[in-house]
Design a protein around this motif. Structure first.
Motif, PDB file in Angstrom:
ATOM      1  N   SER A  43     -36.880 -13.682 102.355  1.00 46.32           N
ATOM      2  CA  SER A  43     -37.230 -14.860 101.917  1.00 46.32           C
ATOM      3  C   SER A  43     -36.376 -15.882 101.932  1.00 46.32           C
ATOM      4  N   ASP A  44     -35.137 -15.958 101.520  1.00 49.17           N
ATOM      5  CA  ASP A  44     -34.235 -16.846 101.542  1.00 49.17           C
ATOM      6  C   ASP A  44     -34.176 -17.303 103.131  1.00 49.17           C
ATOM      7  N   VAL A  45     -33.910 -16.452 103.899  1.00 46.18           N
ATOM      8  CA  VAL A  45     -33.862 -16.718 105.437  1.00 46.18           C
ATOM      9  C   VAL A  45     -35.044 -17.700 105.881  1.00 46.18           C
ATOM     10  N   HIS A  92     -42.770 -17.754  98.296  1.00 45.51           N
ATOM     11  CA  HIS A  92     -42.930 -16.384  97.812  1.00 45.51           C
ATOM     12  C   HIS A  92     -44.151 -15.632  98.720  1.00 45.51           C
ATOM     13  N   HIS A  93     -43.890 -14.355  98.691  1.00 50.59           N
ATOM     14  CA  HIS A  93     -44.693 -13.499  99.447  1.00 50.59           C
ATOM     15  C   HIS A  93     -45.606 -12.801  98.730  1.00 50.59           C
ATOM     16  N   LEU A  94     -46.452 -11.777  99.272  1.00 54.58           N
ATOM     17  CA  LEU A  94     -47.486 -11.072  98.584  1.00 54.58           C
ATOM     18  C   LEU A  94     -47.166 -10.491  97.230  1.00 54.58           C
ATOM     19  N   THR A 186     -33.418  -8.097  98.776  1.00 50.97           N
ATOM     20  CA  THR A 186     -33.252  -7.004  99.733  1.00 50.97           C
ATOM     21  C   THR A 186     -31.876  -7.547 100.748  1.00 50.97           C
ATOM     22  N   GLY A 187     -31.353  -8.651 100.500  1.00 53.57           N
ATOM     23  CA  GLY A 187     -30.155  -9.317 101.124  1.00 53.57           C
ATOM     24  C   GLY A 187     -28.928  -8.056 100.471  1.00 53.57           C
ATOM     25  N   PRO A 188     -28.715  -8.079  99.234  1.00 49.19           N
ATOM     26  CA  PRO A 188     -27.644  -7.326  98.671  1.00 49.19           C
ATOM     27  C   PRO A 188     -28.084  -5.758  99.244  1.00 49.19           C
TER      28      PRO A 188
HETATM   29  C1  MLT Z   1     -36.095 -10.589  99.447  1.00 49.56           C
HETATM   30  O1  MLT Z   1     -35.939 -11.586 100.152  1.00 49.56           O
HETATM   31  O2  MLT Z   1     -34.934 -10.135  99.086  1.00 49.56           O
HETATM   32  C2  MLT Z   1     -37.472  -9.817  99.842  1.00 49.56           C
HETATM   33  O3  MLT Z   1     -38.458 -10.535  99.916  1.00 49.56           O
HETATM   34  C3  MLT Z   1     -37.580  -8.800  98.498  1.00 49.56           C
HETATM   35  C4  MLT Z   1     -38.893  -7.842  98.732  1.00 49.56           C
HETATM   36  O4  MLT Z   1     -39.983  -8.259  98.395  1.00 49.56           O
HETATM   37  O5  MLT Z   1     -38.643  -6.723  99.217  1.00 49.56           O
END
Ligand code: MLT
Length: 325
Positions: A43-45, A92-94, A186-188
């Motif tokens: 999401s950050d990327v 944001h996502h789903l 999910t970055g870390p």
């Molecule tokens: C993230 O940017 O860390 C992910 O979008 C988190 C996730 O929803 O798994």
């Protein structure tokens, strides 16, 4: 009228500005895009890529603020309470749509507190492991995790995040109970997968592909109906003999009471960003894509968001999952 909207309008009047005049002058200062997960994740990327392009059209810097926690709901709560003047946004996502089915007390109303600006991208998840895990391909991976699930750690970004929903669906599909490890994004989690501290992660292709191509992690399957051009060797879940169809998408949001003319200006800047070859190429390399151009409207985003709230409410209730807290 909400207290926030009343306060915003009172501020405008104090400045002698009407809503249309404010929209014309907008933006008058740097814009912040809230990312609900840790820096370095998918999401950050996507937010940084968009922010860089949109700031060129809007003529103001766009800053990224990572407000991680509670499966992405902490960032959403921050947006719901922000001034509705277009200077604070949320990508944001789903998970934003799934949250009311998982959390009893969000501190905001998912259906009424957000204004849709536009859809950003859509793509699959990739099921991957650390390199030291014995199975070398999907054929060996699924029987292996069925037998060893309790000994295996699966990472995710908090309850309701994409990676969590993917882990839950995979556990149900295989009848396997993994040990879950929650991160702030999910970055870390990906860093720990590369480092071998955790065993499995189901993450967006955006983050997974560079690590797979760099041979830092092993991919077993993608959750899309077709294989990805950028990962031609990796089978779909259906080809791998398991049923897990998961397509994720990001949207850009403002607080609900943001004037329509400001939302239109933001939608135009978003469209301009999505058209850029640099953005299209990066999306392609990440195994993700924009929506068809006919869906770049605010209305199409609002429609998909409303549909996804219903879809996740039904599917999580059907799986016996109830809102907690
Ligand atoms: C993230 O940017 O860390 C992910 O979008 C988190 C996730 O929803 O798994």
């Amino acid at each position: 009228m909400s207290i926030t909207r009343r306060a915003a309008l009172a501020g405008l009047m104090a400045l002698g500005l009407s809503t249309p005049a404010m929209a014309q002058a907008y933006p008058t200062k740097p814009i912040t895009i809230i990312v609900s997960f840790a820096a370095g994740g998918p999401s950050d990327v996507i937010a940084r890529l968009l922010g860089e392009q949109m700031s060129k059209t809007l003529g103001q810097p766009i800053l990224i603020e990572n407000v991680a926690g509670a499966g992405g709901t902490a960032g959403a709560k921050r947006l719901a309470a922000a001034e509705p003047d277009g200077h604070t946004l949320l990508i944001h996502h789903l998970a934003l749509a799934a949250a009311p089915a998982l959390y009893g007390n969000l501190g905001y109303n998912t259906k009424t507190d957000f204004a849709a600006i536009g859809l950003v991208n859509t793509g699959p998840m990739v099921i991957a492991s650390k390199l030291a895990l014995p199975p070398q391909d999907a054929k060996a991976f699924f029987p292996y995790i069925k037998q060893n699930a309790e000994k295996l750690t699966i990472a995710h970004a908090g309850v309701g995040s994409n990676s969590h929903l993917c882990a839950v669906l995979m556990s149900q599909q295989l009848g396997a109970k993994f040990t879950q490890v929650a991160y702030r994004g999910t970055g870390p989690a990906m860093n720990d997968l590369v480092g071998g501290q955790i065993d499995i992660l189901c993450d967006q292709s955006t983050s997974a592909i560079p690590q797979i191509q760099g041979q830092k992690i092993r991919a077993y399957a993608v959750t899309s109906a077709e294989r990805l051009d950028v990962l031609p060797e990796t089978p779909t879940m259906t080809e791998a003999g398991a049923k897990l169809d998961m397509t994720i998408w990001h949207g850009l949001y403002a607080p609900k009471a943001t004037p329509a003319a400001v939302l239109d200006k933001l939608n135009a800047a978003l469209r301009e960003a999505l058209k850029q070859p640099a953005v299209q190429e990066r999306f392609k390399a990440f195994g993700t894509s924009t929506f068809p151009e006919a869906q770049w409207t605010r209305e199409a985003h609002a429609k998909l968001f409303a549909e996804e709230i219903e879809k996740w409410a039904q599917s999580l209730a059907a799986a016996g999952i109830k809102p907690q807290g």
